[in-house]
Design a protein around this motif. Structure first.
Motif, PDB file in Angstrom:
ATOM      1  N   ARG A  66       0.745   6.987   4.787  1.00  0.00           N
ATOM      2  CA  ARG A  66       1.583   7.016   3.575  1.00  0.00           C
ATOM      3  C   ARG A  66       0.781   6.702   2.308  1.00  0.00           C
ATOM      4  O   ARG A  66       1.219   6.983   1.194  1.00  0.00           O
ATOM      5  N   MET A  67      -0.416   6.104   2.474  1.00  0.00           N
ATOM      6  CA  MET A  67      -1.286   5.871   1.309  1.00  0.00           C
ATOM      7  C   MET A  67      -1.857   7.193   0.770  1.00  0.00           C
ATOM      8  O   MET A  67      -2.143   7.315  -0.428  1.00  0.00           O
ATOM      9  N   PHE A  68      -2.061   8.164   1.660  1.00  0.00           N
ATOM     10  CA  PHE A  68      -2.847   9.352   1.295  1.00  0.00           C
ATOM     11  C   PHE A  68      -2.265  10.161   0.130  1.00  0.00           C
ATOM     12  O   PHE A  68      -2.997  10.491  -0.810  1.00  0.00           O
ATOM     13  N   PRO A  69      -0.952  10.522   0.179  1.00  0.00           N
ATOM     14  CA  PRO A  69      -0.453  11.309  -0.963  1.00  0.00           C
ATOM     15  C   PRO A  69      -0.521  10.535  -2.281  1.00  0.00           C
ATOM     16  O   PRO A  69      -0.749  11.132  -3.348  1.00  0.00           O
ATOM     17  N   ILE A  70      -0.361   9.211  -2.202  1.00  0.00           N
ATOM     18  CA  ILE A  70      -0.435   8.398  -3.428  1.00  0.00           C
ATOM     19  C   ILE A  70      -1.859   8.433  -3.968  1.00  0.00           C
ATOM     20  O   ILE A  70      -2.101   8.663  -5.159  1.00  0.00           O
ATOM     21  N   MET A  71      -2.824   8.212  -3.082  1.00  0.00           N
ATOM     22  CA  MET A  71      -4.227   8.237  -3.494  1.00  0.00           C
ATOM     23  C   MET A  71      -4.593   9.602  -4.075  1.00  0.00           C
ATOM     24  O   MET A  71      -5.283   9.695  -5.099  1.00  0.00           O
ATOM     25  N   VAL A 121       0.819  -1.231   0.000  1.00  0.00           N
ATOM     26  CA  VAL A 121       0.000   0.000   0.000  1.00  0.00           C
ATOM     27  C   VAL A 121       0.844   1.270   0.000  1.00  0.00           C
ATOM     28  O   VAL A 121       0.336   2.347  -0.299  1.00  0.00           O
ATOM     29  N   THR A 122       2.128   1.160   0.356  1.00  0.00           N
ATOM     30  CA  THR A 122       2.965   2.364   0.401  1.00  0.00           C
ATOM     31  C   THR A 122       3.781   2.543  -0.889  1.00  0.00           C
ATOM     32  O   THR A 122       4.586   3.455  -0.982  1.00  0.00           O
ATOM     33  N   ASP A 123       3.570   1.660  -1.872  1.00  0.00           N
ATOM     34  CA  ASP A 123       4.349   1.720  -3.124  1.00  0.00           C
ATOM     35  C   ASP A 123       3.524   2.407  -4.226  1.00  0.00           C
ATOM     36  O   ASP A 123       2.562   1.827  -4.747  1.00  0.00           O
TER      37      ASP A 123
END
Ligand code: MN
Length: 318
Positions: A88-93, A38-40
């Motif tokens: 750490r998921m948030f900026p990717i999402m 999920v952090t990638d």
């Protein structure tokens, strides 16, 4: 309302059906195995691109991946490490335009039914729950622990959610019972939903209005939707017959709720949010291996919902 369907991230025939039904937005269930971190950002982009190339735009993640969320709900030793991953998921999402996570706060026991072969109209099979048939487990968690864990979760993630414009949509507990054996549940009434929302007042904290669960709580769902309107980020469209201690799912046109009235109400309330059908009957010729998520009942439910949405639109514009 934005019509969506609930899709796995590995392409299957439901993706084709969704496009054929005119659906353009997806609620996605993330893979819960070693292939997906999920952090990638690369893993996320691969999935987003797979949906986009099939003509579907992912807009909501549902649920929060269980491996991440379970220790957060129970307050286990992995909690802080899991919260770090969630943040750490948030900026990717945000970068991919997937801005909402539908999450529940049921610890140990998720959505629960005691039967999956209850005959509905014409012999179609539906799931149901009867408290009298439920066999308690040895698991335990108290109401005060759950409130403390929910508070810890919200205080930890909402500052980051606000920074990146990610919304957390709390799904009520299904069935909405305060206890299953020694396992307490807290999101079981409108009063408790109000209390949960007050833990961290923010535009980034809202609800998934799973209308049949609010109905099972014994709430007046017209009043509940009206009160929560500004907080509704996502709608689960389904119906039941019965009460929280004894109910079964129904065809979407065969339950105890005036579904056309609800669709009209969401429009009047300005709830221009994603909606999906849920917990559909298993129909003739289907195997019943995925109770609530079979194909034929789902096609009927989506068509019925689409008809209601178009009907309301036509009346409003006409
Ligand atoms: Mn639901």
């Amino acid at each position: 309302m934005i019509l969506t369907d609930y899709l796995l991230c590995d392409k299957n025939i439901q993706w084709d059906y969704a496009r054929q039904l005119g659906i353009e937005h997806a609620v996605i269930r993330l893979p819960e195995d070693d292939r997906f971190d999920v952090t990638d950002p690369g893993h996320w982009r691969t999935i987003r691109d797979r949906f986009l190339s099939a003509g579907l735009k992912p807009v909501i993640v549902e649920p929060m991946p269980n491996a991440l969320h379970d220790p957060i709900k129970t307050g286990g030793p992995e909690r802080d490490a899991c919260l770090d991953k969630v943040i750490r998921m948030f900026p990717i999402m945000a970068e991919l335009g997937i801005d909402t996570i539908c999450t529940n706060f049921m610890a140990h026991i998720g959505w629960l039914r005691t039967a999956s072969d209850i005959p509905e109209r014409g012999g179609a099979l539906v799931t149901g729950f009867r408290l009298a048939d439920y066999q308690p487990t040895s698991l335990a968690i108290s109401e005060s622990e759950l409130w403390a864990n929910l508070d810890y979760f919200l205080q930890a993630v909402l500052p980051a959610a606000e920074r990146y414009g990610i919304r957390i949509a709390l799904h009520p507990d299904d069935p909405p019972l305060a206890r299953l054996g020694q396992v307490s549940r807290i999101l079981v009434s409108l009063a408790n939903i109000r209390r949960a929302l007050a833990l961290y007042p923010s535009d980034c904290l809202g609800v998934t209005f799973c209308q049949a669960t609010y109905r099972a709580m014994g709430e007046d769902i017209v009043q509940a939707a009206t009160e929560l309107a500004a907080k509704i980020l996502f709608i689960h469209f389904r119906d039941i017959r019965g009460t929280k201690t004894d109910f079964h799912e129904t065809f979407h046109d065969n339950g105890q709720t005036d579904m056309a009235r609800m669709v009209a109400l969401y429009g009047q309330l300005g709830c221009d949010v994603p909606v999906r059908v849920d917990h559909v009957p298993t129909m003739a010729g289907e195997t019943g291996q995925t109770p609530g998520y079979a194909t034929v009942g789902r096609l009927f439910a989506i068509g019925y919902l689409k008809g209601l949405i178009d009907g309301v639109k036509s009346q409003t514009e006409g």
